[in-house]
Scaffold this motif. Structure first.
Motif, PDB file in Angstrom:
ATOM      1  N   UNK A 157       0.704  -1.196  -0.279  1.00 46.83           N
ATOM      2  CA  UNK A 157      -0.001   0.087  -0.370  1.00 46.83           C
ATOM      3  C   UNK A 157       0.640   1.267   0.057  1.00 46.83           C
ATOM      4  N   UNK A 158       0.601   2.754  -0.486  1.00 52.22           N
ATOM      5  CA  UNK A 158       1.168   3.467  -0.630  1.00 52.22           C
ATOM      6  C   UNK A 158       1.031   4.103   0.386  1.00 52.22           C
ATOM      7  N   UNK A 159       1.803   5.457   0.852  1.00 55.14           N
ATOM      8  CA  UNK A 159       2.764   5.911   1.785  1.00 55.14           C
ATOM      9  C   UNK A 159       3.180   7.215   1.985  1.00 55.14           C
ATOM     10  N   UNK A 160       2.933   8.224   2.162  1.00 55.93           N
ATOM     11  CA  UNK A 160       3.872   9.201   2.501  1.00 55.93           C
ATOM     12  C   UNK A 160       3.970   9.884   3.505  1.00 55.93           C
ATOM     13  N   UNK A 161       4.836  10.519   3.879  1.00 61.04           N
ATOM     14  CA  UNK A 161       5.067  10.790   5.627  1.00 61.04           C
ATOM     15  C   UNK A 161       6.363  12.736   5.608  1.00 61.04           C
ATOM     16  N   UNK A 162       5.305  13.193   6.477  1.00 60.24           N
ATOM     17  CA  UNK A 162       6.155  14.632   6.891  1.00 60.24           C
ATOM     18  C   UNK A 162       6.634  14.507   8.074  1.00 60.24           C
ATOM     19  N   UNK A 163       7.498  15.714   8.848  1.00 55.06           N
ATOM     20  CA  UNK A 163       8.271  15.580   9.593  1.00 55.06           C
ATOM     21  C   UNK A 163       8.745  16.634  10.458  1.00 55.06           C
ATOM     22  N   UNK A 164       8.381  17.515  10.926  1.00 51.25           N
ATOM     23  CA  UNK A 164       8.896  19.068  11.936  1.00 51.25           C
ATOM     24  C   UNK A 164      10.199  18.254  12.841  1.00 51.25           C
ATOM     25  N   UNK A 165      10.650  19.265  13.105  1.00 46.69           N
ATOM     26  CA  UNK A 165      11.495  19.436  14.325  1.00 46.69           C
ATOM     27  C   UNK A 165      12.218  20.959  13.821  1.00 46.69           C
ATOM     28  N   UNK A 166      12.851  20.241  15.566  1.00 44.65           N
ATOM     29  CA  UNK A 166      13.599  22.047  15.635  1.00 44.65           C
ATOM     30  C   UNK A 166      14.955  22.359  14.878  1.00 44.65           C
ATOM     31  N   UNK A 167      15.734  21.173  14.828  1.00 46.46           N
ATOM     32  CA  UNK A 167      16.722  21.357  14.370  1.00 46.46           C
ATOM     33  C   UNK A 167      17.341  19.887  13.571  1.00 46.46           C
ATOM     34  N   UNK A 168      16.638  18.469  13.431  1.00 49.14           N
ATOM     35  CA  UNK A 168      17.155  18.021  13.486  1.00 49.14           C
ATOM     36  C   UNK A 168      16.341  16.581  13.245  1.00 49.14           C
ATOM     37  N   UNK A 169      15.772  16.013  11.698  1.00 51.19           N
ATOM     38  CA  UNK A 169      14.365  15.079  11.860  1.00 51.19           C
ATOM     39  C   UNK A 169      15.562  13.990  11.294  1.00 51.19           C
ATOM     40  N   UNK A 170      16.901  13.276  11.479  1.00 49.17           N
ATOM     41  CA  UNK A 170      17.350  12.336  10.545  1.00 49.17           C
ATOM     42  C   UNK A 170      16.642  10.893  11.246  1.00 49.17           C
ATOM     43  N   UNK A 171      16.220  11.262  12.995  1.00 51.71           N
ATOM     44  CA  UNK A 171      16.455  10.084  13.338  1.00 51.71           C
ATOM     45  C   UNK A 171      14.675   9.803  13.302  1.00 51.71           C
ATOM     46  N   UNK A 172      13.855  10.713  12.912  1.00 55.30           N
ATOM     47  CA  UNK A 172      12.356  10.232  12.847  1.00 55.30           C
ATOM     48  C   UNK A 172      12.362   9.940  10.865  1.00 55.30           C
ATOM     49  N   UNK A 173      13.215  10.378  10.542  1.00 55.51           N
ATOM     50  CA  UNK A 173      13.175   9.132   9.410  1.00 55.51           C
ATOM     51  C   UNK A 173      13.338   8.433   9.344  1.00 55.51           C
ATOM     52  N   UNK A 174      14.193   7.930   9.937  1.00 52.43           N
ATOM     53  CA  UNK A 174      15.247   6.531  10.266  1.00 52.43           C
ATOM     54  C   UNK A 174      14.097   5.593  10.744  1.00 52.43           C
ATOM     55  N   UNK A 175      13.545   5.839  11.503  1.00 56.89           N
ATOM     56  CA  UNK A 175      12.116   4.889  12.073  1.00 56.89           C
ATOM     57  C   UNK A 175      11.272   5.151  11.487  1.00 56.89           C
TER      58      UNK A 175
END
Length: 150
Positions: A88-106
């Motif tokens: 199934x298709x998906x997409x996502x968005x992440x907001x962070x104060x200064x770094x979103x790398x860990x959230x994206x990786x998770x």
């Protein structure tokens, strides 16, 4: 009619602005035959996921990872949905104060495990969202929703 499930955690005005842009894009009048279902991450269930044809996920980056609310969502739905939602298709968005790398990786790790397919490039935003960021979120919502049109 196809169903697009938007699962989000929006604890701040910045996250809310990005969420509203995603919903606006997904709800564009030119997109027909797609029902939009919005659920807060702590309220979304495996039944919601199983009933949907595609997904949009939104989270802040907290302490280097996705929000606990989105992680809780994944913990609740992972095994009940594992075999039934592959592809199934998906997409996502992440907001962070200064770094979103860990959230994206998770998010990438968990959705890869689920077998979901990326339907659009993720939108990552640090700091206060600029007009280009909200436009990118609008495009994310529209792209994933349009991909579900019959």
């Amino acid at each position: 009619m196809a169903t697009l499930l938007i699962v989000h955690h929006t604890p701040s005005p910045n996250c809310q602005a990005l969420f509203e842009a995603v919903v606006s894009g997904a709800s564009d009048p030119e997109i027909e035959g797609v029902r939009i279902v919005r659920r807060a991450a702590l309220a979304a269930t495996a039944s919601d996921v199983l009933a949907a044809d595609g997904y949009l996920l939104g989270t802040p980056a907290n302490l280097g990872y996705m929000s606990g609310a989105l992680k809780h969502f994944f913990d609740q739905v992972y095994y009940p949905c594992l075999d039934s939602t592959r592809g199934r298709p998906f997409g996502y968005w992440v907001h962070g104060g200064n770094d979103v790398t860990g959230a994206v990786r998770g998010i990438e790790t968990i959705t890869t495990g689920l077998g979901w397919g990326g339907a659009a490039d993720p939108v990552t935003v640090t700091g206060e969202p600029a007009k280009a960021d909200t436009e990118a979120c609008w495009g994310l919502g529209a792209t994933v929703a349009a991909g579900l049109m019959g």
